[in-house]
Write a protein that holds these residues in place. Structure first.
Motif, PDB file in Angstrom:
ATOM      1  N   PHE A 115      -4.038  -7.414   9.387  1.00 23.03           N
ATOM      2  CA  PHE A 115      -2.998  -7.002  10.338  1.00 23.03           C
ATOM      3  C   PHE A 115      -1.674  -6.769   9.615  1.00 23.03           C
ATOM      4  O   PHE A 115      -0.925  -5.845   9.964  1.00 23.03           O
ATOM      5  N   THR A 116      -1.383  -7.586   8.609  1.00 22.63           N
ATOM      6  CA  THR A 116      -0.149  -7.418   7.847  1.00 22.63           C
ATOM      7  C   THR A 116      -0.154  -6.088   7.100  1.00 22.63           C
ATOM      8  O   THR A 116       0.855  -5.378   7.058  1.00 22.63           O
ATOM      9  N   VAL A 117      -1.285  -5.746   6.514  1.00 20.24           N
ATOM     10  CA  VAL A 117      -1.421  -4.451   5.839  1.00 20.24           C
ATOM     11  C   VAL A 117      -1.160  -3.320   6.823  1.00 20.24           C
ATOM     12  O   VAL A 117      -0.401  -2.379   6.542  1.00 20.24           O
ATOM     13  N   LEU A 118      -1.793  -3.408   7.984  1.00 27.05           N
ATOM     14  CA  LEU A 118      -1.618  -2.372   9.009  1.00 27.05           C
ATOM     15  C   LEU A 118      -0.157  -2.285   9.457  1.00 27.05           C
ATOM     16  O   LEU A 118       0.372  -1.186   9.670  1.00 27.05           O
ATOM     17  N   SER A 119       0.504  -3.437   9.559  1.00 29.83           N
ATOM     18  CA  SER A 119       1.900  -3.470  10.007  1.00 29.83           C
ATOM     19  C   SER A 119       2.849  -2.833   9.006  1.00 29.83           C
ATOM     20  O   SER A 119       3.944  -2.385   9.377  1.00 29.83           O
ATOM     21  N   THR A 120       2.458  -2.794   7.727  1.00 32.51           N
ATOM     22  CA  THR A 120       3.301  -2.143   6.718  1.00 32.51           C
ATOM     23  C   THR A 120       3.146  -0.626   6.751  1.00 32.51           C
ATOM     24  O   THR A 120       4.017   0.097   6.252  1.00 32.51           O
ATOM     25  N   ILE A 121       2.053  -0.154   7.328  1.00 28.22           N
ATOM     26  CA  ILE A 121       1.774   1.282   7.385  1.00 28.22           C
ATOM     27  C   ILE A 121       2.318   1.915   8.656  1.00 28.22           C
ATOM     28  O   ILE A 121       2.849   3.031   8.633  1.00 28.22           O
ATOM     29  N   LEU A 122       2.201   1.215   9.770  1.00 25.60           N
ATOM     30  CA  LEU A 122       2.574   1.754  11.081  1.00 25.60           C
ATOM     31  C   LEU A 122       3.986   2.341  11.137  1.00 25.60           C
ATOM     32  O   LEU A 122       4.176   3.417  11.734  1.00 25.60           O
ATOM     33  N   PRO A 123       5.012   1.705  10.554  1.00 27.43           N
ATOM     34  CA  PRO A 123       6.370   2.261  10.666  1.00 27.43           C
ATOM     35  C   PRO A 123       6.525   3.656  10.073  1.00 27.43           C
ATOM     36  O   PRO A 123       7.462   4.384  10.455  1.00 27.43           O
ATOM     37  N   PHE A 124       5.643   4.042   9.162  1.00 27.47           N
ATOM     38  CA  PHE A 124       5.785   5.331   8.483  1.00 27.47           C
ATOM     39  C   PHE A 124       5.053   6.471   9.191  1.00 27.47           C
ATOM     40  O   PHE A 124       5.194   7.623   8.792  1.00 27.47           O
ATOM     41  N   ILE A 125       4.244   6.141  10.161  1.00 23.70           N
ATOM     42  CA  ILE A 125       3.551   7.201  10.897  1.00 23.70           C
ATOM     43  C   ILE A 125       4.591   8.022  11.660  1.00 23.70           C
ATOM     44  O   ILE A 125       5.458   7.462  12.327  1.00 23.70           O
ATOM     45  N   PRO A 126       4.574   9.366  11.585  1.00 26.10           N
ATOM     46  CA  PRO A 126       3.547  10.246  11.001  1.00 26.10           C
ATOM     47  C   PRO A 126       3.880  10.716   9.586  1.00 26.10           C
ATOM     48  O   PRO A 126       3.379  11.757   9.150  1.00 26.10           O
ATOM     49  N   TYR A 127       4.710   9.957   8.862  1.00 27.32           N
ATOM     50  CA  TYR A 127       5.122  10.393   7.517  1.00 27.32           C
ATOM     51  C   TYR A 127       4.254   9.753   6.441  1.00 27.32           C
ATOM     52  O   TYR A 127       4.760   9.287   5.421  1.00 27.32           O
ATOM     53  N   ILE A 128       2.955   9.741   6.637  1.00 27.70           N
ATOM     54  CA  ILE A 128       2.035   9.088   5.704  1.00 27.70           C
ATOM     55  C   ILE A 128       1.257  10.122   4.893  1.00 27.70           C
ATOM     56  O   ILE A 128       0.767  11.123   5.425  1.00 27.70           O
ATOM     57  N   GLU A 129       1.131   9.856   3.601  1.00 25.80           N
ATOM     58  CA  GLU A 129       0.341  10.696   2.700  1.00 25.80           C
ATOM     59  C   GLU A 129      -0.966   9.959   2.415  1.00 25.80           C
ATOM     60  O   GLU A 129      -0.998   8.991   1.658  1.00 25.80           O
ATOM     61  N   TRP A 130      -2.057  10.420   3.032  1.00 24.07           N
ATOM     62  CA  TRP A 130      -3.348   9.726   2.933  1.00 24.07           C
ATOM     63  C   TRP A 130      -4.131  10.210   1.723  1.00 24.07           C
ATOM     64  O   TRP A 130      -5.134  10.902   1.836  1.00 24.07           O
ATOM     65  N   ASN A 162       0.559   3.524 -13.422  1.00 22.23           N
ATOM     66  CA  ASN A 162      -0.287   3.928 -14.548  1.00 22.23           C
ATOM     67  C   ASN A 162      -1.469   2.977 -14.767  1.00 22.23           C
ATOM     68  O   ASN A 162      -2.326   3.248 -15.602  1.00 22.23           O
ATOM     69  N   LYS A 163      -1.493   1.875 -14.042  1.00 25.25           N
ATOM     70  CA  LYS A 163      -2.553   0.875 -14.231  1.00 25.25           C
ATOM     71  C   LYS A 163      -3.609   0.945 -13.133  1.00 25.25           C
ATOM     72  O   LYS A 163      -4.802   0.791 -13.394  1.00 25.25           O
ATOM     73  N   PHE A 164      -3.168   1.158 -11.889  1.00 25.62           N
ATOM     74  CA  PHE A 164      -4.094   1.191 -10.755  1.00 25.62           C
ATOM     75  C   PHE A 164      -3.795   2.382  -9.858  1.00 25.62           C
ATOM     76  O   PHE A 164      -2.648   2.818  -9.743  1.00 25.62           O
ATOM     77  N   THR A 165      -4.829   2.867  -9.176  1.00 29.81           N
ATOM     78  CA  THR A 165      -4.639   3.840  -8.109  1.00 29.81           C
ATOM     79  C   THR A 165      -4.243   3.078  -6.847  1.00 29.81           C
ATOM     80  O   THR A 165      -4.403   1.846  -6.785  1.00 29.81           O
ATOM     81  N   PRO A 166      -3.750   3.759  -5.809  1.00 29.66           N
ATOM     82  CA  PRO A 166      -3.398   3.062  -4.569  1.00 29.66           C
ATOM     83  C   PRO A 166      -4.555   2.258  -3.977  1.00 29.66           C
ATOM     84  O   PRO A 166      -4.361   1.120  -3.537  1.00 29.66           O
ATOM     85  N   ILE A 167      -5.748   2.828  -3.977  1.00 32.35           N
ATOM     86  CA  ILE A 167      -6.893   2.116  -3.411  1.00 32.35           C
ATOM     87  C   ILE A 167      -7.216   0.870  -4.232  1.00 32.35           C
ATOM     88  O   ILE A 167      -7.468  -0.207  -3.683  1.00 32.35           O
ATOM     89  N   GLN A 168      -7.203   1.009  -5.545  1.00 36.98           N
ATOM     90  CA  GLN A 168      -7.493  -0.140  -6.416  1.00 36.98           C
ATOM     91  C   GLN A 168      -6.493  -1.264  -6.201  1.00 36.98           C
ATOM     92  O   GLN A 168      -6.865  -2.425  -6.049  1.00 36.98           O
ATOM     93  N   LEU A 169      -5.204  -0.912  -6.192  1.00 35.10           N
ATOM     94  CA  LEU A 169      -4.177  -1.933  -6.019  1.00 35.10           C
ATOM     95  C   LEU A 169      -4.264  -2.582  -4.645  1.00 35.10           C
ATOM     96  O   LEU A 169      -4.120  -3.803  -4.510  1.00 35.10           O
ATOM     97  N   MET A 170      -4.521  -1.773  -3.619  1.00 34.79           N
ATOM     98  CA  MET A 170      -4.615  -2.324  -2.268  1.00 34.79           C
ATOM     99  C   MET A 170      -5.797  -3.278  -2.139  1.00 34.79           C
ATOM    100  O   MET A 170      -5.680  -4.354  -1.538  1.00 34.79           O
ATOM    101  N   VAL A 171      -6.946  -2.900  -2.696  1.00 34.75           N
ATOM    102  CA  VAL A 171      -8.130  -3.766  -2.630  1.00 34.75           C
ATOM    103  C   VAL A 171      -7.859  -5.093  -3.347  1.00 34.75           C
ATOM    104  O   VAL A 171      -8.166  -6.170  -2.832  1.00 34.75           O
ATOM    105  N   ILE A 172      -7.285  -5.005  -4.551  1.00 29.39           N
ATOM    106  CA  ILE A 172      -6.984  -6.218  -5.319  1.00 29.39           C
ATOM    107  C   ILE A 172      -5.996  -7.098  -4.556  1.00 29.39           C
ATOM    108  O   ILE A 172      -6.192  -8.312  -4.415  1.00 29.39           O
TER     109      ILE A 172
END
Length: 286
Positions: A115-130, A162-172
């Motif tokens: 839920f915390t992850v989702l809450s960090t994304i919601l404020p930027f909608i619709p300005y999100i780059e997926w 330069n170390k992780f992609t967004p998906i990699q960093l988010m998963v970790i």
């Protein structure tokens, strides 16, 4: 099968209560507030921002300490001896009941972090780059003085790009926060069974507050204390950024190994200890 069914039902019980609802509300409002300056930058530039901002938000001391105290708060229902659990113990037995409580802590931690992850994304909608690329906006925010101009509430660390992609960093980051939250909950459960609730909450609070001594030590010796303070590992977005030439966060493998072993050992002790604990049922809300 019966154990799985009980664990699933117990997980729902831990999610639908006033404490967890309060936590979700506070996190939603706080994330919205912390994201507002970056959103202003996004709107001004008229360019979408990458969805992976959660790891950078955790590098804000204020937000991180609030998050950990929120995790402690939702786990103050330990040692789960409300009257409703009395019937569960009678039906399932002590060992299954304890395993069900541990599973419930893990599930609640998973939902809390999600839920915390989702809450960090919601404020930027619709300005999100997926996309799985960090994008121009975050790179610009990291390399320019935009944080000072717009008053960002958290730092965008360029070296991590330069170390992780967004998906990699988010998963970790997600898995680390989930395991740390689980560790805190299970530690509180164990300490409560042995020493009582006050000691349990105090110990968890001390672990959260240990963030500040770690961050205020000289970078040359900071890495020594950081090895034993899991709550600071949530700042994994800083792992590629040196501080006065020193890298102080433990390796990713060490973090996961420490957390998994710690959770397993404490869970095992709980299952053994629960056989000899006196149950004092209380008339208290979950």
């Amino acid at each position: 099968m019966k154990l799985l069914h009980y664990a699933r039902g117990n997980s729902f019980l831990k999610l639908f209560n006033s404490k967890f609802g309060t936590f979700l509300l506070i996190i939603l409002v706080t994330c919205w507030s912390y994201d507002r300056p970056l959103k202003s930058f996004v709107i001004n530039r008229n360019y979408p921002v990458n969805w992976c901002v959660f790891p950078f938000l955790l590098c804000s001391y204020g937000f991180l300490i609030l998050f950990w105290f929120g995790i402690i708060y939702i786990n103050t229902d330990v040692p789960f001896m409300q009257h409703v659990n009395m019937y569960h113990v009678i039906r399932t037995g002590r060992k299954r009941w304890a395993i069900g409580q541990i599973w419930g802590i893990m599930t609640r931690s998973f939902i809390a972090v999600g839920f915390t992850v989702l809450s960090t994304i919601l404020p930027f909608i619709p300005y999100i780059e997926w996309t799985n690329d960090w994008g121009k906006l975050l790179r610009t925010a990291a390399l320019t003085n935009a944080s000072e101009v717009y008053g960002f509430q958290y730092v965008i660390y360029y070296d991590i790009f330069n170390k992780f992609t967004p998906i990699q960093l988010m998963v970790i980051c997600f898995l680390l926060c989930w395991l740390i939250s689980t560790l805190i909950g299970i530690m509180m459960f164990l300490l409560c069974l042995i020493f009582g609730k006050i000691f349990s909450v105090a110990s968890a609070s001390a672990l959260a507050i240990m963030i500040f001594p770690v961050l205020n030590l000289h970078p040359k010796i900071r890495n020594k204390l950081a090895l034993f303070v899991p709550t600071v590992w949530a700042e994994v977005a800083r792992i590629a950024t040196s501080d006065y030439g020193y890298y102080w966060l433990p390796s990713i493998s060490y973090m996961f190994g420490f957390l998994l072993v710690g959770i397993f050992i404490m869970s095992l002790i709980i299952v053994i200890r629960i056989k000899h604990v006196e149950f004092y049922w209380v008339n208290e809300d979950l």
